[in-house]
Design a protein around this motif. Structure first.
Motif, PDB file in Angstrom:
ATOM      1  N   ALA A 174       0.828  -1.211   0.000  1.00  8.99           N
ATOM      2  CA  ALA A 174       0.000   0.000   0.000  1.00  8.99           C
ATOM      3  C   ALA A 174       0.859   1.257   0.000  1.00  8.99           C
ATOM      4  CB  ALA A 174      -0.936  -0.005   1.204  1.00  8.99           C
ATOM      5  N   ASN A 175       1.895   1.260   0.813  1.00  3.35           N
ATOM      6  CA  ASN A 175       2.757   2.434   0.917  1.00  3.35           C
ATOM      7  C   ASN A 175       3.481   2.699  -0.399  1.00  3.35           C
ATOM      8  OD1 ASN A 175       3.385   4.483   2.706  1.00  3.35           O
ATOM      9  ND2 ASN A 175       4.494   3.177   4.126  1.00  3.35           N
ATOM     10  N   ILE A 176       3.982   1.633  -1.028  1.00  3.66           N
ATOM     11  CA  ILE A 176       4.694   1.790  -2.299  1.00  3.66           C
ATOM     12  C   ILE A 176       3.732   2.231  -3.398  1.00  3.66           C
ATOM     13  CG2 ILE A 176       6.042   0.582  -4.060  1.00  3.66           C
ATOM     14  CD1 ILE A 176       7.002  -1.272  -1.695  1.00  3.66           C
ATOM     15  N   VAL A 177       2.523   1.673  -3.416  1.00  4.43           N
ATOM     16  CA  VAL A 177       1.515   2.099  -4.391  1.00  4.43           C
ATOM     17  C   VAL A 177       1.238   3.583  -4.252  1.00  4.43           C
ATOM     18  CG1 VAL A 177      -0.950   1.948  -4.966  1.00  4.43           C
ATOM     19  CG2 VAL A 177       0.397  -0.138  -4.687  1.00  4.43           C
ATOM     20  N   MET A 178       1.058   4.054  -3.016  1.00  6.89           N
ATOM     21  CA  MET A 178       0.747   5.475  -2.810  1.00  6.89           C
ATOM     22  C   MET A 178       1.913   6.368  -3.213  1.00  6.89           C
ATOM     23  SD  MET A 178      -1.684   5.613   0.594  1.00  6.89           S
ATOM     24  CE  MET A 178      -0.730   4.558   1.688  1.00  6.89           C
ATOM     25  N   ALA A 179       3.145   5.889  -3.041  1.00 11.31           N
ATOM     26  CA  ALA A 179       4.299   6.668  -3.492  1.00 11.31           C
ATOM     27  C   ALA A 179       4.392   6.681  -5.010  1.00 11.31           C
ATOM     28  CB  ALA A 179       5.582   6.095  -2.892  1.00 11.31           C
ATOM     29  N   ALA A 180       4.013   5.576  -5.660  1.00 12.90           N
ATOM     30  CA  ALA A 180       4.210   5.417  -7.100  1.00 12.90           C
ATOM     31  C   ALA A 180       3.167   6.137  -7.944  1.00 12.90           C
ATOM     32  CB  ALA A 180       4.215   3.933  -7.460  1.00 12.90           C
ATOM     33  N   VAL A 181       1.987   6.403  -7.386  1.00  9.96           N
ATOM     34  CA  VAL A 181       0.908   6.954  -8.229  1.00  9.96           C
ATOM     35  C   VAL A 181       1.258   8.330  -8.795  1.00  9.96           C
ATOM     36  CG1 VAL A 181      -1.026   5.643  -7.276  1.00  9.96           C
ATOM     37  CG2 VAL A 181      -0.316   7.769  -6.155  1.00  9.96           C
ATOM     38  N   PRO A 196      -8.399  -7.667   0.093  1.00  9.52           N
ATOM     39  CA  PRO A 196      -9.500  -6.767  -0.269  1.00  9.52           C
ATOM     40  C   PRO A 196      -9.257  -5.318   0.142  1.00  9.52           C
ATOM     41  CG  PRO A 196     -10.380  -8.811   0.599  1.00  9.52           C
ATOM     42  CD  PRO A 196      -8.893  -8.878   0.789  1.00  9.52           C
ATOM     43  N   TYR A 197      -8.576  -5.115   1.279  1.00  2.87           N
ATOM     44  CA  TYR A 197      -8.332  -3.737   1.725  1.00  2.87           C
ATOM     45  C   TYR A 197      -7.395  -3.012   0.773  1.00  2.87           C
ATOM     46  CZ  TYR A 197     -10.222  -5.779   6.013  1.00  2.87           C
ATOM     47  OH  TYR A 197     -10.997  -6.437   6.921  1.00  2.87           O
ATOM     48  N   LEU A 198      -6.410  -3.721   0.242  1.00  6.58           N
ATOM     49  CA  LEU A 198      -5.512  -3.104  -0.735  1.00  6.58           C
ATOM     50  C   LEU A 198      -6.249  -2.857  -2.048  1.00  6.58           C
ATOM     51  CD1 LEU A 198      -2.386  -2.385  -1.002  1.00  6.58           C
ATOM     52  CD2 LEU A 198      -2.385  -4.312  -2.563  1.00  6.58           C
ATOM     53  N   GLN A 199      -7.137  -3.782  -2.416  1.00  8.76           N
ATOM     54  CA  GLN A 199      -7.952  -3.565  -3.611  1.00  8.76           C
ATOM     55  C   GLN A 199      -8.814  -2.309  -3.443  1.00  8.76           C
ATOM     56  OE1 GLN A 199     -10.073  -7.133  -4.946  1.00  8.76           O
ATOM     57  NE2 GLN A 199      -8.600  -8.409  -3.842  1.00  8.76           N
ATOM     58  N   ILE A 215      -5.370  -4.925 -10.313  1.00  7.16           N
ATOM     59  CA  ILE A 215      -5.949  -4.915  -8.967  1.00  7.16           C
ATOM     60  C   ILE A 215      -6.578  -6.277  -8.670  1.00  7.16           C
ATOM     61  CG2 ILE A 215      -7.705  -3.861  -7.472  1.00  7.16           C
ATOM     62  CD1 ILE A 215      -7.377  -1.288  -9.168  1.00  7.16           C
ATOM     63  N   GLY A 216      -6.238  -6.838  -7.507  1.00  7.66           N
ATOM     64  CA  GLY A 216      -6.725  -8.151  -7.116  1.00  7.66           C
ATOM     65  C   GLY A 216      -5.734  -9.255  -7.415  1.00  7.66           C
ATOM     66  N   SER A 217      -4.655  -8.933  -8.137  1.00 10.01           N
ATOM     67  CA  SER A 217      -3.606  -9.906  -8.429  1.00 10.01           C
ATOM     68  C   SER A 217      -2.341  -9.531  -7.670  1.00 10.01           C
ATOM     69  CB  SER A 217      -3.317  -9.934  -9.934  1.00 10.01           C
ATOM     70  OG  SER A 217      -2.548  -8.796 -10.316  1.00 10.01           O
ATOM     71  N   GLU A 264     -18.643 -11.761  -0.165  1.00 10.48           N
ATOM     72  CA  GLU A 264     -17.715 -12.088  -1.250  1.00 10.48           C
ATOM     73  C   GLU A 264     -16.286 -11.656  -0.939  1.00 10.48           C
ATOM     74  OE1 GLU A 264     -18.599 -13.919  -3.634  1.00 10.48           O
ATOM     75  OE2 GLU A 264     -20.776 -13.858  -3.393  1.00 10.48           O
ATOM     76  N   GLU A 265     -16.128 -10.735   0.001  1.00 12.29           N
ATOM     77  CA  GLU A 265     -14.784 -10.237   0.348  1.00 12.29           C
ATOM     78  C   GLU A 265     -14.149 -11.009   1.500  1.00 12.29           C
ATOM     79  OE1 GLU A 265     -13.521  -8.120  -1.564  1.00 12.29           O
ATOM     80  OE2 GLU A 265     -15.172  -7.022  -2.512  1.00 12.29           O
ATOM     81  N   LEU A 266     -14.844 -12.027   2.029  1.00 13.73           N
ATOM     82  CA  LEU A 266     -14.330 -12.744   3.201  1.00 13.73           C
ATOM     83  C   LEU A 266     -13.391 -13.883   2.831  1.00 13.73           C
ATOM     84  CD1 LEU A 266     -17.527 -12.917   5.454  1.00 13.73           C
ATOM     85  CD2 LEU A 266     -15.602 -11.325   5.612  1.00 13.73           C
TER      86      LEU A 266
END
Length: 440
Positions: A174-181, A196-199, A215-217, A264-266
């Motif tokens: 999550a942290n790297i994604v937020m830096a990369a956007v 699911p939370y990262l998705q 997303i999801g992979s 479905e997210e469980l």
């Protein structure tokens, strides 16, 4: 020190609504720093870790307004970067493990950040290498002051990169994604976490104008953009609470309906509890657990003892292994619990043994539970909560036990579960908050 006094052995009944997801909240709330525009976030859990992060955002200069009990607006228009160097920041940031999540957004938008070594549960080593190696791959430079336990990070010119994570860390991803956007060029993250939370985070960032695919992979591709806009977002219900309530119903022989679970997210969570013999029924988007006098643990096909272990998503979350362990103490049959990720998370079993459970702690990572099949009820004792998940496991044990139990250090439980005593009272539990401290 606050404590819970519980008189157990009472069947509960009713409906309970899970709070918003704690682990999602720490990511989503940090992401408001990526834009100067207004963000509206709902289903925010009213728990200590989340409230501390909101306080930290306010201190950084984010304009925060509470619209109702679980909905806030955030606008990070005027951020005070100098706040990083204050003694107040070092104290507040160090007291909250989730504070690490603000680093990625601040690097992306402002080119620098700092963070004291975060705190959190005493459940073993929780290294931050994945976060900082990812930042370095994007062009950041950091310095760790070992004497003051303080990280300084500089990233005035982030550039996209190929990043192969050495672990599928949720917060690291999550942290790297937020830096990369907001970095220039393309970033590819392989062995990315896909919870699911990262998705949820990635989908929200895309609504803000980010360009994230996969997303999801476990393979995310991020095309950097120049800026992000505001949006609205609603948190998922907390899957750890949902699992905890399934376990609570089984241990106390109670009829409970868990509302609005986003079934479905469980993932595999309902299946794992079913393998313990717990009957549960999906009713629309609710989970209904009937009152059961007993539940029997399955074996593997060859008849060998069932093993339940944690694994990165879509495997079983480590946050629920403590719950599974305590539920197994009153099941019919035996199970081996294998906690792979954290080497101190099973050390609370001594309290369960004191209550009468039959558990063999094989090593810091494995415990064999010999189910009592409700033939011998646990007995109430005084105990101290070591961390969030163990604390709730002990609370579930106390609610099923005969007699009076007292749980100290409930501040740990309240870091992750909002108004838990009030919600249990509504189900018919005999629980109250008292003042006191343990004798030892």
């Amino acid at each position: 020190m606050n404590a819970f006094e519980i008189y157990g052995g009472k069947k509960l009944k009713g409906e309970i609504v899970p709070q918003g997801a704690k682990n999602e909240a720490l990511q989503i709330l940090s992401a408001v720093l990526l834009t100067s525009e207004k963000m509206t976030i709902s289903n925010i859990p009213d728990i200590k870790d989340v409230n501390k992060l909101i306080e930290l955002l306010v201190e950084l200069g984010v304009n925060v307004a509470r619209l109702n009990k679980d909905t806030y607006t955030f606008q990070a228009k005027d951020i005070n970067i100098d706040y990083f160097q204050s003694a107040e920041f070092k104290t507040k940031g160090g007291g909250l493990r989730g504070s690490i999540m603000i680093v990625g957004p601040l690097l992306a938008r402002f080119g620098k950040a700092a963070i004291p070594k975060p705190g959190g549960d005493k459940i073993g080593r929780r290294r931050l290498d994945t976060h900082f190696i990812g930042f370095e791959k994007l062009g950041a430079k950091f310095n760790y002051d070992a004497d003051n336990h303080f990280f300084q990070v500089d990233a005035t010119n982030l550039k996209g990169s190929y990043i192969l994570l050495d672990e599928a860390s949720v917060t690291g991803t999550a942290n790297i994604v937020m830096a990369a956007v907001l970095a220039k060029g393309t970033t590819t993250i392989y062995n990315a976490a896909c919870e699911p939370y990262l998705q949820q985070l990635c989908k929200m960032l895309n609504r803000m104008g980010a360009n994230i695919s996969g997303i999801g992979s476990n393979l995310l591709t991020i095309e950097g953009v120049d800026s992000l806009s505001g949006t609205t977002h609603r948190m998922l219900p907390d899957m750890i609470e949902i699992g905890s309530f399934i376990g609570l119903a089984a241990m106390t022989g109670s009829e409970i309906t868990i509302k609005d679970v986003h079934f479905e997210e469980l993932g595999i969570i309902p299946t794992v509890f079913s393998r313990l013999g717990i009957k549960l029924e999906r009713r629309g988007d609710d989970i209904y657990i009937p009152a059961q006098d007993s539940y029997e643990i399955e074996t593997f096909i060859d008849g060998s003892i069932l093993t339940i272990s944690d694994a990165p998503w879509p495997g079983f979350t480590p946050d629920l292994l403590s719950i599974v362990l305590v539920v197994a103490t009153q099941a019919k049959g035996n199970v081996l619990i294998h906690q792979k990720m954290f080497e101190s998370r099973l050390f609370f079993v001594d309290k369960l043994i004191d209550m009468g459970a039959q558990i063999i702690l094989c090593d810091p990572h494995r415990a064999t539970v010999i189910g009592l099949n409700n033939a011998f009820k646990l007995k109430g004792i005084e105990m101290t909560s070591p961390d969030i998940r163990a604390g709730v496991s002990l609370l579930i044990a106390a609610l099923s036990a005969q007699g009076r139990s007292v749980i100290y250090n409930i501040e740990q439980i309240e870091r992750g579960y909002q108004h838990i005593d009030e919600r249990l009272l509504a189900l018919g539990a005999q629980i109250r908050r008292i003042e006191g401290k343990p004798l030892h």
